[in-house]
Motif scaffolding. Structure first.
Motif, PDB file in Angstrom:
ATOM      1  N   ILE A 178     -18.843 -72.374 -15.475  1.00 29.62           N
ATOM      2  CA  ILE A 178     -18.172 -72.763 -16.717  1.00 29.62           C
ATOM      3  C   ILE A 178     -16.969 -71.841 -16.933  1.00 29.62           C
ATOM      4  O   ILE A 178     -15.832 -72.295 -17.040  1.00 29.62           O
ATOM      5  CB  ILE A 178     -19.130 -72.694 -17.911  1.00 29.62           C
ATOM      6  CG1 ILE A 178     -20.296 -73.657 -17.708  1.00 29.62           C
ATOM      7  CG2 ILE A 178     -18.397 -73.033 -19.209  1.00 29.62           C
ATOM      8  CD1 ILE A 178     -21.326 -73.584 -18.791  1.00 29.62           C
ATOM      9  N   THR A 179     -17.234 -70.552 -16.979  1.00 31.99           N
ATOM     10  CA  THR A 179     -16.151 -69.585 -17.190  1.00 31.99           C
ATOM     11  C   THR A 179     -16.170 -68.456 -16.161  1.00 31.99           C
ATOM     12  O   THR A 179     -15.297 -67.595 -16.191  1.00 31.99           O
ATOM     13  CB  THR A 179     -16.249 -68.968 -18.602  1.00 31.99           C
ATOM     14  OG1 THR A 179     -17.542 -68.348 -18.760  1.00 31.99           O
ATOM     15  CG2 THR A 179     -16.061 -70.029 -19.674  1.00 31.99           C
ATOM     16  N   ALA A 180     -17.148 -68.452 -15.248  1.00 33.93           N
ATOM     17  CA  ALA A 180     -17.271 -67.328 -14.313  1.00 33.93           C
ATOM     18  C   ALA A 180     -16.187 -67.342 -13.238  1.00 33.93           C
ATOM     19  O   ALA A 180     -15.868 -66.300 -12.664  1.00 33.93           O
ATOM     20  CB  ALA A 180     -18.660 -67.337 -13.660  1.00 33.93           C
ATOM     21  N   TYR A 181     -15.621 -68.522 -12.946  1.00 33.03           N
ATOM     22  CA  TYR A 181     -14.599 -68.638 -11.920  1.00 33.03           C
ATOM     23  C   TYR A 181     -13.424 -69.435 -12.473  1.00 33.03           C
ATOM     24  O   TYR A 181     -13.560 -70.202 -13.425  1.00 33.03           O
ATOM     25  CB  TYR A 181     -15.154 -69.328 -10.668  1.00 33.03           C
ATOM     26  CG  TYR A 181     -16.216 -68.520  -9.959  1.00 33.03           C
ATOM     27  CD1 TYR A 181     -15.877 -67.537  -9.038  1.00 33.03           C
ATOM     28  CD2 TYR A 181     -17.567 -68.729 -10.232  1.00 33.03           C
ATOM     29  CE1 TYR A 181     -16.850 -66.796  -8.407  1.00 33.03           C
ATOM     30  CE2 TYR A 181     -18.547 -67.982  -9.600  1.00 33.03           C
ATOM     31  CZ  TYR A 181     -18.182 -67.010  -8.685  1.00 33.03           C
ATOM     32  OH  TYR A 181     -19.144 -66.271  -8.055  1.00 33.03           O
ATOM     33  N   SER A 182     -12.271 -69.280 -11.838  1.00 39.02           N
ATOM     34  CA  SER A 182     -11.059 -69.963 -12.284  1.00 39.02           C
ATOM     35  C   SER A 182     -11.065 -71.420 -11.832  1.00 39.02           C
ATOM     36  O   SER A 182     -11.831 -71.827 -10.955  1.00 39.02           O
ATOM     37  CB  SER A 182      -9.826 -69.270 -11.702  1.00 39.02           C
ATOM     38  OG  SER A 182      -9.782 -69.452 -10.288  1.00 39.02           O
ATOM     39  N   SER A 183     -10.161 -72.206 -12.427  1.00 38.23           N
ATOM     40  CA  SER A 183     -10.019 -73.601 -12.018  1.00 38.23           C
ATOM     41  C   SER A 183      -9.664 -73.706 -10.542  1.00 38.23           C
ATOM     42  O   SER A 183     -10.158 -74.589  -9.835  1.00 38.23           O
ATOM     43  CB  SER A 183      -8.937 -74.291 -12.858  1.00 38.23           C
ATOM     44  OG  SER A 183      -9.302 -74.366 -14.210  1.00 38.23           O
ATOM     45  N   GLU A 184      -8.814 -72.794 -10.068  1.00 35.46           N
ATOM     46  CA  GLU A 184      -8.413 -72.821  -8.670  1.00 35.46           C
ATOM     47  C   GLU A 184      -9.601 -72.583  -7.751  1.00 35.46           C
ATOM     48  O   GLU A 184      -9.764 -73.239  -6.709  1.00 35.46           O
ATOM     49  CB  GLU A 184      -7.333 -71.767  -8.408  1.00 35.46           C
ATOM     50  CG  GLU A 184      -5.984 -72.057  -9.049  1.00 35.46           C
ATOM     51  CD  GLU A 184      -5.980 -71.802 -10.560  1.00 35.46           C
ATOM     52  OE1 GLU A 184      -6.916 -71.135 -11.057  1.00 35.46           O
ATOM     53  OE2 GLU A 184      -5.050 -72.277 -11.238  1.00 35.46           O
ATOM     54  N   GLU A 185     -10.470 -71.654  -8.138  1.00 32.48           N
ATOM     55  CA  GLU A 185     -11.650 -71.379  -7.319  1.00 32.48           C
ATOM     56  C   GLU A 185     -12.616 -72.559  -7.322  1.00 32.48           C
ATOM     57  O   GLU A 185     -13.220 -72.894  -6.291  1.00 32.48           O
ATOM     58  CB  GLU A 185     -12.354 -70.119  -7.826  1.00 32.48           C
ATOM     59  CG  GLU A 185     -11.580 -68.839  -7.547  1.00 32.48           C
ATOM     60  CD  GLU A 185     -12.199 -67.628  -8.218  1.00 32.48           C
ATOM     61  OE1 GLU A 185     -12.470 -66.635  -7.525  1.00 32.48           O
ATOM     62  OE2 GLU A 185     -12.420 -67.687  -9.453  1.00 32.48           O
ATOM     63  N   ARG A 186     -12.756 -73.218  -8.461  1.00 34.22           N
ATOM     64  CA  ARG A 186     -13.625 -74.391  -8.522  1.00 34.22           C
ATOM     65  C   ARG A 186     -13.074 -75.524  -7.649  1.00 34.22           C
ATOM     66  O   ARG A 186     -13.822 -76.192  -6.930  1.00 34.22           O
ATOM     67  CB  ARG A 186     -13.786 -74.865  -9.965  1.00 34.22           C
ATOM     68  CG  ARG A 186     -14.655 -73.950 -10.817  1.00 34.22           C
ATOM     69  CD  ARG A 186     -15.007 -74.603 -12.143  1.00 34.22           C
ATOM     70  NE  ARG A 186     -13.851 -74.833 -12.989  1.00 34.22           N
ATOM     71  CZ  ARG A 186     -13.351 -73.939 -13.842  1.00 34.22           C
ATOM     72  NH1 ARG A 186     -13.894 -72.745 -13.942  1.00 34.22           N
ATOM     73  NH2 ARG A 186     -12.309 -74.229 -14.584  1.00 34.22           N
ATOM     74  N   LEU A 187     -11.757 -75.753  -7.719  1.00 32.50           N
ATOM     75  CA  LEU A 187     -11.153 -76.812  -6.918  1.00 32.50           C
ATOM     76  C   LEU A 187     -11.267 -76.507  -5.426  1.00 32.50           C
ATOM     77  O   LEU A 187     -11.520 -77.406  -4.618  1.00 32.50           O
ATOM     78  CB  LEU A 187      -9.683 -76.984  -7.304  1.00 32.50           C
ATOM     79  CG  LEU A 187      -9.418 -77.673  -8.637  1.00 32.50           C
ATOM     80  CD1 LEU A 187      -7.937 -77.622  -8.983  1.00 32.50           C
ATOM     81  CD2 LEU A 187      -9.914 -79.112  -8.618  1.00 32.50           C
ATOM     82  N   ARG A 188     -11.078 -75.242  -5.060  1.00 30.47           N
ATOM     83  CA  ARG A 188     -11.202 -74.880  -3.654  1.00 30.47           C
ATOM     84  C   ARG A 188     -12.632 -75.109  -3.161  1.00 30.47           C
ATOM     85  O   ARG A 188     -12.845 -75.620  -2.052  1.00 30.47           O
ATOM     86  CB  ARG A 188     -10.788 -73.418  -3.444  1.00 30.47           C
ATOM     87  CG  ARG A 188     -10.735 -73.023  -1.974  1.00 30.47           C
ATOM     88  CD  ARG A 188      -9.941 -71.747  -1.768  1.00 30.47           C
ATOM     89  NE  ARG A 188     -10.552 -70.614  -2.447  1.00 30.47           N
ATOM     90  CZ  ARG A 188     -10.014 -70.009  -3.509  1.00 30.47           C
ATOM     91  NH1 ARG A 188      -8.861 -70.449  -4.015  1.00 30.47           N
ATOM     92  NH2 ARG A 188     -10.621 -68.973  -4.070  1.00 30.47           N
ATOM     93  N   ALA A 189     -13.612 -74.753  -4.000  1.00 29.91           N
ATOM     94  CA  ALA A 189     -15.007 -74.993  -3.617  1.00 29.91           C
ATOM     95  C   ALA A 189     -15.288 -76.482  -3.476  1.00 29.91           C
ATOM     96  O   ALA A 189     -16.017 -76.910  -2.573  1.00 29.91           O
ATOM     97  CB  ALA A 189     -15.940 -74.374  -4.653  1.00 29.91           C
ATOM     98  N   ARG A 190     -14.708 -77.285  -4.377  1.00 30.90           N
ATOM     99  CA  ARG A 190     -14.889 -78.736  -4.290  1.00 30.90           C
ATOM    100  C   ARG A 190     -14.352 -79.275  -2.978  1.00 30.90           C
ATOM    101  O   ARG A 190     -15.024 -80.044  -2.271  1.00 30.90           O
ATOM    102  CB  ARG A 190     -14.190 -79.410  -5.469  1.00 30.90           C
ATOM    103  CG  ARG A 190     -14.355 -80.918  -5.524  1.00 30.90           C
ATOM    104  CD  ARG A 190     -13.335 -81.551  -6.446  1.00 30.90           C
ATOM    105  NE  ARG A 190     -11.973 -81.409  -5.920  1.00 30.90           N
ATOM    106  CZ  ARG A 190     -10.880 -81.789  -6.577  1.00 30.90           C
ATOM    107  NH1 ARG A 190     -10.981 -82.299  -7.785  1.00 30.90           N
ATOM    108  NH2 ARG A 190      -9.684 -81.646  -6.019  1.00 30.90           N
ATOM    109  N   ASP A 191     -13.118 -78.866  -2.625  1.00 26.98           N
ATOM    110  CA  ASP A 191     -12.486 -79.384  -1.419  1.00 26.98           C
ATOM    111  C   ASP A 191     -13.198 -78.885  -0.160  1.00 26.98           C
ATOM    112  O   ASP A 191     -13.390 -79.644   0.802  1.00 26.98           O
ATOM    113  CB  ASP A 191     -11.012 -78.978  -1.387  1.00 26.98           C
ATOM    114  CG  ASP A 191     -10.201 -79.626  -2.502  1.00 26.98           C
ATOM    115  OD1 ASP A 191     -10.687 -80.621  -3.071  1.00 26.98           O
ATOM    116  OD2 ASP A 191      -9.106 -79.115  -2.818  1.00 26.98           O
TER     117      ASP A 191
END
Length: 404
Positions: A178-191
């Motif tokens: 939710i707030t532990a990681y940045s949007s960029e880190e979440r998107l990178r994990a998704r990809d």
């Protein structure tokens, strides 16, 4: 402005209480105002629901939509992209497509399949305890047991190489942030996770196996019941959702059991209570204090509060286990109680399709530890255990325990 909107809004998610107990505020709200407006990390507001009856009603109401979170102007939990943006995520789908995908995966997680898988899960549990006993002492039950067992099991079920566990756990941490990681880190994990699952799919097309991903590939290729993107995201859903909440339930349950050594001794001395014990732990120490937001697609009334079309609603299914309207002495952990009532696996159309397998894993995990290590105890004071924030599920930095 409703009476359920206080002058100063609570900020969601609410902070945990001491010793990883649910937020103290949940109890106040359940008693006085089970539907209340809160401020989200994004700056938007939504209605948070904490009472058992109100949460169950919200989760079953077809006018409260996950898919509507993708509509322009819909409230957001966090700023920037998150998993609610993905139309291929099973949690974000509704209607005919949602039902179709659930039908495809349901046979892999029903009670019959849980019975089939149980002997293998027991073997894995004993191997994990063998490693625990041979390793460092005191041991970290979070790292070396609670985090290890569920991801090992789901890797075998889905057909992912067991040696890929560290990468899968790293992606999971970011995807459920939710707030532990940045949007960029979440998107990178998704990809990265999508590319990984696409690779697994390609291998299963060349060499099918007796695993869930092979069955889904066959459904896609032979019967055209899945699109390729649906297939990839079902694989991600299974690998992430298929173990993360089980990790949270297991580590938080272990912590609470060891905080209440009389209850741990009760379980170690009487394995017959195991099934009841798991349900009580899911009630008393569920894996999260977070809910999945929905959007009202028309005006609704919930708990006497009028909610307008377009407003967000967060039914916190993990907040309901201590609702005194349904459970006697709800603040007490009692593995022998018969009035257990919880919504740890959800309710309504999005009820967890893997509930049967998850229950079996928890029964095996707690039961194996109780038989093998009946003298298990915390190796540091309970209030020294630090719990990580900003994730969908609760987990500690470490959970040190001894048994010698």
């Amino acid at each position: 402005m409703s009476d359920a909107t206080p002058a100063r809004l609570d900020e969601y998610p609410l902070p945990l209480g001491p010793l990883a107990e649910p937020p103290d505020r949940f109890g106040e709200l359940r008693d006085k105002c089970p539907v209340v407006r809160v401020k989200l990390p994004s700056g938007d507001t939504a209605w948070m629901v904490t009472g058992y009856d109100e949460v169950a009603s919200a989760m079953a109401n077809p006018a409260l939509s996950r898919a509507a979170l993708r509509e322009p102007g819909a409230p957001r939990v966090i700023s920037g992209p998150d998993f609610s943006d993905n139309p291929f995520n099973l949690l974000n789908q509704e209607g005919a497509d949602h039902a179709r995908l659930r039908r495809l995966i349901a046979p892999a997680f029903n009670h019959r399949k849980a019975r089939v898988w149980r002997p293998r899960v027991e073997q894995i549990a004993h191997e994990v305890v063998d490693r625990l006993e041979a390793g460092e002492h005191p041991a970290d039950l979070h790292r070396d047991f609670a985090s290890l067992l569920p991801i090992w099991v789901i890797c075998e079920m889905v057909g992912a190489p067991v040696e890929d566990r560290p990468r899968l756990q790293e992606w999971t941490d970011r995807l459920v942030s939710i707030t532990a990681y940045s949007s960029e880190e979440r998107l990178r994990a998704r990809d990265e996770s999508a590319a990984y699952v696409a690779g697994l799919i390609a291998r299963r097309r060349e060499e099918p196996g007796d695993d869930l991903l092979s069955a889904l590939v066959a459904a896609r290729d032979d019967n055209d019941r899945l699109t390729e993107r649906e297939l990839v995201w079902l694989g991600i859903n299974l690998l992430v959702a298929g173990h993360d909440t089980t990790v949270g339930a297991l580590v938080r349950g272990l912590y609470m059991l060891l905080r209440h050594p009389d209850q741990w001794r009760l379980l170690a001395d009487d394995p017959a209570i195991l099934d009841h014990a798991v349900e009580e732990l899911l009630r008393y120490a569920p894996p999260s204090e977070i809910g999945f937001m929905r959007v009202a697609t028309r005006p609704v009334t919930l708990g006497g509060v009028e909610i307008a079309e377009g407003e967000g609603i967060i039914p916190v299914m993990h907040a309901v286990g201590r609702d005194a309207r349904h459970v006697r002495d709800p603040e007490k952990l009692d593995l022998t109680r018969t009035d257990v009532k919880h919504l740890a696996f959800g309710h309504g159309p999005h009820y967890c399709p893997g509930a049967g397998v998850a229950r079996m894993e928890l029964q095996v995990a707690f039961g194996t530890l109780a038989r093998r290590l009946p003298g298990l105890r915390l190796a540091e004071p309970p209030d020294d255990t630090k719990w990580l924030g900003g994730l969908l599920t609760l987990r500690p930095e470490r959970l040190l325990a001894s048994w010698k």
